[in-house]
Design an enzyme around this catalytic site. Sequence first.
Site, PDB file in Angstrom:
ATOM      1  N   ASP A 188       0.834  -1.191   0.000  1.00 54.80           N
ATOM      2  CA  ASP A 188       0.000   0.000   0.000  1.00 54.80           C
ATOM      3  C   ASP A 188       0.873   1.247   0.000  1.00 54.80           C
ATOM      4  OD1 ASP A 188      -2.181  -1.673   0.204  1.00 54.80           O
ATOM      5  OD2 ASP A 188      -2.363  -1.446   2.380  1.00 54.80           O
ATOM      6  N   LYS A 189       0.322   2.345  -0.475  1.00 56.75           N
ATOM      7  CA  LYS A 189       1.060   3.606  -0.552  1.00 56.75           C
ATOM      8  C   LYS A 189       1.762   3.937   0.758  1.00 56.75           C
ATOM      9  CE  LYS A 189       0.295   8.587  -1.057  1.00 56.75           C
ATOM     10  NZ  LYS A 189      -0.704   9.659  -1.294  1.00 56.75           N
TER      11      LYS A 189
END
Length: 325
Positions: free
Chosen positions: A153-154
């Site tokens: 995830d970012k």
Amino acid sequence: MRVQQIVEPDYSAAGARPTPIDIRLPAECAGLRLDQALARLLPAYSRARIQSWIEAGGVAVDGKAAGARSRVWGGERVLVVPAPDPRAAAHRPEPIALDVVHEDAALLVIDKPAGLVVHPGSGNWAGTLLNALLAHAPGVAGVPRAGIVHRLDKDTSGLLVVAKTLAAQTDLVRQLQARTVQRVYLALARGNVTRGGSVDAPIGRHPVQRTKMAVVAGGRDARTHYRVLEHLGSGAARATLLECRLDTGRTHQIRVHLASIGHPLVGDPVYGPQRGAATGLRFGRQALHAARLAFVHPASGKEVAFESPLPADFARLLETLRGAP
């Protein structure tokens, strides 16, 4: 009404600028909103994109800016300056610094910082790990998804392996499918997790909030194993440092599974407490770090392993909690 056939400009070349479109509105447009009229006359573009150009000041009617809801009556001269489609930047090389833990002819291992998006998508068409890889190792342009075989995830930090050849990518994907790639995460969960365990619960799209994942019947099988490393803080600021190992790699898996047992990640804006809730714990992102990655090297056939220390923000959070009364 004679429809003006406008072909979508090619913005892929560096420095390419859109060509202005000069239109004299036909009488058949009388009474339409400006955005409706342009959507009919320029079928190569979606109405949403046309509205975005109008809102950005890229459309002038008889030399003056106009709103999307402005009525037209035919005969007006409309000048449209299309904004480049941001998706055109999705596969452009960008000189973004990478923390390369290991690199050879077959693969790279990257220590991804929090905040870096792995793959282009809605709202993030540039500035991604993929763009950085295309600049760092141009040969990955010939490999699907620039060699990316798994994602973080970012706002999750830590280790990722990227294939530099199609053969290496095929091998790594098969290892992931066989669940032989070892991925170990450090996660700071809210509350007091008394003992280790496993969560074996299917994950799928949330039935109502479609931007979220959830434990749902009929979802894809997902298993997360966790063990307690340390208890920290007290009261509303109590947290537990966990080591998590994945058997599967579903979207948001650790975040969803820990939230499902009542211990969401500290700082998780999606699966944590509702905004404004008194929690006693604040962190600018989900407290999740991919700390160890091990797999069989596609070229040598030998097992290789890599480790990443906690990033500074995560380490400071733990020290703060350790020093709390």
